[in-house]
Design an enzyme around this catalytic site. Structure first.
Site, PDB file in Angstrom:
ATOM      1  N   GLY A  45      23.798  55.114  72.125  1.00 11.79           N
ATOM      2  CA  GLY A  45      23.839  56.318  71.308  1.00 11.79           C
ATOM      3  C   GLY A  45      24.347  55.950  69.927  1.00 11.79           C
ATOM      4  N   GLN A  50      28.031  57.218  61.646  1.00  8.51           N
ATOM      5  CA  GLN A  50      28.357  55.824  61.965  1.00  8.51           C
ATOM      6  C   GLN A  50      27.585  54.828  61.113  1.00  8.51           C
ATOM      7  OE1 GLN A  50      27.721  56.440  66.460  1.00  8.51           O
ATOM      8  NE2 GLN A  50      29.288  54.855  66.341  1.00  8.51           N
ATOM      9  N   CYS A  98      32.313  52.679  72.006  1.00  9.49           N
ATOM     10  CA  CYS A  98      31.701  53.183  70.780  1.00  9.49           C
ATOM     11  C   CYS A  98      31.469  52.015  69.828  1.00  9.49           C
ATOM     12  CB  CYS A  98      32.647  54.202  70.143  1.00  9.49           C
ATOM     13  SG  CYS A  98      32.013  54.939  68.641  1.00  9.49           S
ATOM     14  N   LEU A  99      30.295  51.960  69.202  1.00  9.64           N
ATOM     15  CA  LEU A  99      30.000  50.870  68.267  1.00  9.64           C
ATOM     16  C   LEU A  99      30.976  50.849  67.097  1.00  9.64           C
ATOM     17  CD1 LEU A  99      26.091  51.064  68.105  1.00  9.64           C
ATOM     18  CD2 LEU A  99      27.490  49.443  69.410  1.00  9.64           C
ATOM     19  N   HIS A 140      29.560  62.605  73.651  1.00  8.90           N
ATOM     20  CA  HIS A 140      30.215  61.577  72.829  1.00  8.90           C
ATOM     21  C   HIS A 140      29.604  61.550  71.417  1.00  8.90           C
ATOM     22  CE1 HIS A 140      31.857  57.343  72.164  1.00  8.90           C
ATOM     23  NE2 HIS A 140      30.978  57.482  71.188  1.00  8.90           N
ATOM     24  N   GLU A 141      28.275  61.535  71.348  1.00  5.41           N
ATOM     25  CA  GLU A 141      27.607  61.470  70.039  1.00  5.41           C
ATOM     26  C   GLU A 141      27.835  62.746  69.233  1.00  5.41           C
ATOM     27  OE1 GLU A 141      26.711  58.667  69.069  1.00  5.41           O
ATOM     28  OE2 GLU A 141      26.865  57.802  71.065  1.00  5.41           O
ATOM     29  N   HIS A 144      30.934  62.875  67.191  1.00  2.00           N
ATOM     30  CA  HIS A 144      30.882  62.151  65.913  1.00  2.00           C
ATOM     31  C   HIS A 144      30.518  63.090  64.753  1.00  2.00           C
ATOM     32  CE1 HIS A 144      31.570  57.948  66.838  1.00  2.00           C
ATOM     33  NE2 HIS A 144      30.714  57.984  67.839  1.00  2.00           N
TER      34      HIS A 144
HETATM   35 NI    NI Z   1      30.568  56.521  69.331  1.00  2.00          NI
END
Ligand code: NI
Length: 194
Positions: A45, A50, A98-99, A140-141, A144
């Site tokens: 995701g 991000q 998470c990236l 989760h996304e 953000h």
């Molecule tokens: Ni994330």
């Protein structure tokens, strides 16, 4: 094009992202870049903030995990201007990463089921229900887009234990093989003296 991923501590990850409309510049190309970036960094995701754009778009692609979890079959999608209308079902823990927060994984408790409305890249409207892993990835996304990170959702005691690790990440103490942007790193263009 692979875009650099903004990491923990960068203010763009804390901003509430703005809605977009059909006139958004090069929307389809930007989303293509997001998919390339996510696949390069082995993510499932990715949200626009991000990669440095504070707009309400996130993408998911968990089809690589469909052998392990049949609910992930065809789970490759774009969510534009999403709104989670309802969160229902049992609250259960699920291990998240998470990236933008490399090297940290934690069990995060969330509702198991959601109802979400959103638009696709052609601005078709959808109103859908998700449960299981897709629902977790979406939540989760979606966070953000409101400036919320999964580490905000760990228990207070755990949060204290994570504090040093997180501050290390914001200073570049992590090891990943994708391009990143650290907080406070402002790209400056300096003309070369002739
Ligand atoms: Ni994330």
């Amino acid at each position: 094009m692979i875009l650099p991923v903004y990491v923990f501590g960068h203010p763009i990850l804390r901003k509430a992202a703005g809605e977009i409309d059909k006139d958004f510049n090069n929307l389809k190309q930007f989303i293509e870049y997001m998919f390339e970036t996510m696949s390069e960094s082995d993510g499932i995701g990715l949200a626009a903030p991000q990669v440095g754009k504070s707009v309400r778009i996130f993408i998911v692609d968990a089809t690589s995990l469909e052998d392990k979890d049949p609910s992930l079959k065809n789970f490759k999608k774009v969510f534009i201007n999403p709104i989670i209308m309802e969160r229902t079902g049992e609250i259960t823990p699920f291990n998240e990463g998470c990236l933008s927060i490399p090297g940290i994984r934690e069990d995060i408790s969330r509702e198991s089921e959601i109802r979400i409305t959103y638009y696709d890249t052609d601005f078709n409207f959808y109103d859908e229900l998700y449960n299981g892993v897709p629902s977790r990835i979406i939540q989760h996304e979606y966070d953000h887009l409101d400036g919320i990170l999964f580490t905000d959702r760990v228990a207070p005691l755990k949060k204290r234990l994570l504090k040093n690790k997180l501050s290390g990440i914001s200073k570049g103490k992590f090891d990943v093989d994708y391009k990143t942007v650290l907080p406070g790193k402002i790209k400056v263009f300096r003309p070369q003296p002739s």
